[in-house]
Design a protein around this motif. Structure first.
Motif, PDB file in Angstrom:
ATOM      1  N   VAL A 131       0.902  -0.732  -0.031  1.00 40.35           N
ATOM      2  CA  VAL A 131       0.099   0.380   0.229  1.00 40.35           C
ATOM      3  C   VAL A 131       0.891   1.232  -0.289  1.00 40.35           C
ATOM      4  CG1 VAL A 131      -2.062  -0.890   1.166  1.00 40.35           C
ATOM      5  CG2 VAL A 131      -0.395  -0.023   2.487  1.00 40.35           C
ATOM      6  N   PHE A 132       0.330   2.265  -0.370  1.00 40.67           N
ATOM      7  CA  PHE A 132       1.544   3.810  -0.660  1.00 40.67           C
ATOM      8  C   PHE A 132       0.615   4.706   0.303  1.00 40.67           C
ATOM      9  CE2 PHE A 132       2.139   0.394  -4.236  1.00 40.67           C
ATOM     10  CZ  PHE A 132       3.149   0.423  -4.053  1.00 40.67           C
ATOM     11  N   LEU A 133       0.526   5.049   0.826  1.00 41.70           N
ATOM     12  CA  LEU A 133       0.747   6.424   0.805  1.00 41.70           C
ATOM     13  C   LEU A 133       1.433   8.048   0.719  1.00 41.70           C
ATOM     14  CD1 LEU A 133       0.345   4.188   3.185  1.00 41.70           C
ATOM     15  CD2 LEU A 133      -1.032   5.473   4.137  1.00 41.70           C
ATOM     16  N   LYS A 134       0.464   8.303  -0.151  1.00 37.73           N
ATOM     17  CA  LYS A 134       0.947   9.783  -0.753  1.00 37.73           C
ATOM     18  C   LYS A 134       0.538  11.006   0.364  1.00 37.73           C
ATOM     19  CE  LYS A 134       1.805  12.216  -4.933  1.00 37.73           C
ATOM     20  NZ  LYS A 134       1.530  12.217  -6.865  1.00 37.73           N
ATOM     21  N   ALA A 135       1.445  12.344   0.350  1.00 40.18           N
ATOM     22  CA  ALA A 135       1.263  13.537   0.956  1.00 40.18           C
ATOM     23  C   ALA A 135       2.336  14.731   0.268  1.00 40.18           C
ATOM     24  CB  ALA A 135       1.830  13.544   2.582  1.00 40.18           C
ATOM     25  N   THR A 136       0.826  14.720  -0.254  1.00 38.45           N
ATOM     26  CA  THR A 136       1.079  15.979  -1.039  1.00 38.45           C
ATOM     27  C   THR A 136       1.196  17.610  -0.619  1.00 38.45           C
ATOM     28  OG1 THR A 136       0.341  15.504  -3.307  1.00 38.45           O
ATOM     29  CG2 THR A 136       0.174  17.308  -3.341  1.00 38.45           C
ATOM     30  N   ILE A 137       2.403  18.204  -0.581  1.00 38.07           N
ATOM     31  CA  ILE A 137       2.487  19.450   1.103  1.00 38.07           C
ATOM     32  C   ILE A 137       2.499  20.772  -0.068  1.00 38.07           C
ATOM     33  CG2 ILE A 137       4.074  19.621   2.389  1.00 38.07           C
ATOM     34  CD1 ILE A 137       4.874  16.714   2.230  1.00 38.07           C
ATOM     35  N   GLN A 138       1.509  21.496   0.361  1.00 39.06           N
ATOM     36  CA  GLN A 138       2.195  22.881  -0.532  1.00 39.06           C
ATOM     37  C   GLN A 138       3.036  23.407  -0.229  1.00 39.06           C
ATOM     38  OE1 GLN A 138      -1.336  25.627   1.484  1.00 39.06           O
ATOM     39  NE2 GLN A 138      -2.790  24.451   0.243  1.00 39.06           N
ATOM     40  N   PRO A 139       3.854  24.859  -0.392  1.00 39.36           N
ATOM     41  CA  PRO A 139       4.714  24.979  -0.692  1.00 39.36           C
ATOM     42  C   PRO A 139       4.718  26.158   0.481  1.00 39.36           C
ATOM     43  CG  PRO A 139       3.946  25.632  -3.094  1.00 39.36           C
ATOM     44  CD  PRO A 139       3.159  24.986  -1.845  1.00 39.36           C
ATOM     45  N   SER A 140       6.551  25.591   1.264  1.00 37.81           N
ATOM     46  CA  SER A 140       7.038  26.058   2.516  1.00 37.81           C
ATOM     47  C   SER A 140       6.460  25.031   3.528  1.00 37.81           C
ATOM     48  CB  SER A 140       6.291  27.688   2.729  1.00 37.81           C
ATOM     49  OG  SER A 140       5.059  28.364   2.695  1.00 37.81           O
ATOM     50  N   TRP A 141       5.904  24.344   3.601  1.00 34.64           N
ATOM     51  CA  TRP A 141       5.146  23.320   4.193  1.00 34.64           C
ATOM     52  C   TRP A 141       5.909  22.180   4.256  1.00 34.64           C
ATOM     53  CZ3 TRP A 141       1.838  24.601   8.503  1.00 34.64           C
ATOM     54  CH2 TRP A 141       1.521  25.952   7.863  1.00 34.64           C
ATOM     55  N   HIS A 142       5.884  21.739   4.983  1.00 35.63           N
ATOM     56  CA  HIS A 142       6.705  19.854   5.612  1.00 35.63           C
ATOM     57  C   HIS A 142       6.026  19.115   6.725  1.00 35.63           C
ATOM     58  CE1 HIS A 142       9.624  22.833   8.055  1.00 35.63           C
ATOM     59  NE2 HIS A 142       9.316  21.684   9.334  1.00 35.63           N
ATOM     60  N   ILE A 143       6.321  18.240   6.220  1.00 36.32           N
ATOM     61  CA  ILE A 143       5.961  17.288   7.753  1.00 36.32           C
ATOM     62  C   ILE A 143       7.443  16.080   7.795  1.00 36.32           C
ATOM     63  CG2 ILE A 143       3.509  16.656   6.426  1.00 36.32           C
ATOM     64  CD1 ILE A 143       4.272  13.812   5.531  1.00 36.32           C
ATOM     65  N   TYR A 144       6.655  15.645   8.758  1.00 37.93           N
ATOM     66  CA  TYR A 144       7.759  14.373   9.180  1.00 37.93           C
ATOM     67  C   TYR A 144       8.025  13.376   8.961  1.00 37.93           C
ATOM     68  CZ  TYR A 144       8.950  19.395  11.273  1.00 37.93           C
ATOM     69  OH  TYR A 144       8.722  20.613  11.964  1.00 37.93           O
ATOM     70  N   SER A 145       9.464  12.960   9.011  1.00 39.08           N
ATOM     71  CA  SER A 145       9.727  11.506   8.634  1.00 39.08           C
ATOM     72  C   SER A 145       8.849  10.089  10.010  1.00 39.08           C
ATOM     73  CB  SER A 145      11.180  11.491   9.276  1.00 39.08           C
ATOM     74  OG  SER A 145      11.629   9.875   8.729  1.00 39.08           O
ATOM     75  N   LEU A 146       9.433   9.075   9.573  1.00 39.99           N
ATOM     76  CA  LEU A 146       8.492   8.317  10.379  1.00 39.99           C
ATOM     77  C   LEU A 146       9.817   7.973  11.640  1.00 39.99           C
ATOM     78  CD1 LEU A 146       8.136   5.925   7.397  1.00 39.99           C
ATOM     79  CD2 LEU A 146       6.232   7.034   8.463  1.00 39.99           C
ATOM     80  N   ASN A 147      10.788   8.552  11.442  1.00 42.23           N
ATOM     81  CA  ASN A 147      11.829   8.358  12.171  1.00 42.23           C
ATOM     82  C   ASN A 147      12.884   9.618  12.909  1.00 42.23           C
ATOM     83  OD1 ASN A 147      11.714   5.371  11.812  1.00 42.23           O
ATOM     84  ND2 ASN A 147      12.810   5.910   9.641  1.00 42.23           N
ATOM     85  N   VAL A 148      12.010  10.161  13.969  1.00 40.52           N
ATOM     86  CA  VAL A 148      12.173  11.699  14.405  1.00 40.52           C
ATOM     87  C   VAL A 148      12.349  10.990  15.980  1.00 40.52           C
ATOM     88  CG1 VAL A 148      10.983  14.027  15.989  1.00 40.52           C
ATOM     89  CG2 VAL A 148      10.383  12.881  13.287  1.00 40.52           C
ATOM     90  N   LYS A 149      13.179  11.333  16.236  1.00 39.90           N
ATOM     91  CA  LYS A 149      13.517  11.329  17.957  1.00 39.90           C
ATOM     92  C   LYS A 149      13.012  11.767  18.841  1.00 39.90           C
ATOM     93  CE  LYS A 149      18.794  10.716  16.723  1.00 39.90           C
ATOM     94  NZ  LYS A 149      20.090  11.624  16.715  1.00 39.90           N
TER      95      LYS A 149
END
Length: 150
Positions: free
Chosen positions: A41-59
């Motif tokens: 399964v593929f889960l795709k995030a399309t993110i507007q310019p200047s924004w970001h989402i975090y990785s699956l691996n954040v401390k």
């Protein structure tokens, strides 16, 4: 009395126009059957310019990492951990640490074991947090339902 009521209604309508919810991330889904026993399964995030989402691996101590929770089922089960492409990693003052994130778009993948031919979709919930250089929005939960196709 009618004038007061009309003024209150006008204020409520005007306030509603300014209280738009920011949605800088749009999610889409797909699946590919590898054979009768496995799919991805593929889960795709399309993110507007200047924004970001975090990785699956954040401390710990950093932002809320992206995560996926699959609904328990007798028809399918996730195999291993979800995968992601190489993220951008930078120091963020807001968290006083290096964090990994994605801009523009990212596709996460999860291998699924099909326990039955009756498995027609995979369901669950994803959690993510989005930020730009000025602010972070509260973490958001999104339910998903991904058709497996044939």
């Amino acid at each position: 009395m009618k004038k007061v009521l009309l003024v209150i209604m006008a204020l409520v309508i005007c306030a509603g126009a300014y209280a738009q919810i920011e949605t800088p991330v749009r999610w889409s889904y797909a699946a590919k059957k590898l054979n009768d026993k496995e799919a991805i399964v593929f889960l795709k995030a399309t993110i507007q310019p200047s924004w970001h989402i975090y990785s699956l691996n954040v401390k710990d101590g950093g932002p809320i990492k992206t995560s996926f929770e699959f609904t328990p089922s007798k028809l399918y089960a996730p195999v291993g951990k979800p995968s992601e492409p190489a993220p951008v990693t930078k120091f963020e003052k807001a968290f006083n640490m290096n964090v990994s994130y994605f801009e523009k778009e990212v596709v996460f993948q999860q291998k699924i074991s099909l326990k039955s031919a009756k498995a027609t979709n995979v369901t669950g919930k994803l959690t993510y947090m989005t930020c730009n250089d000025k602010k972070c929005l509260p973490p958001e939960d999104v339910d998903f339902n991904i058709p497996l196709g044939k």
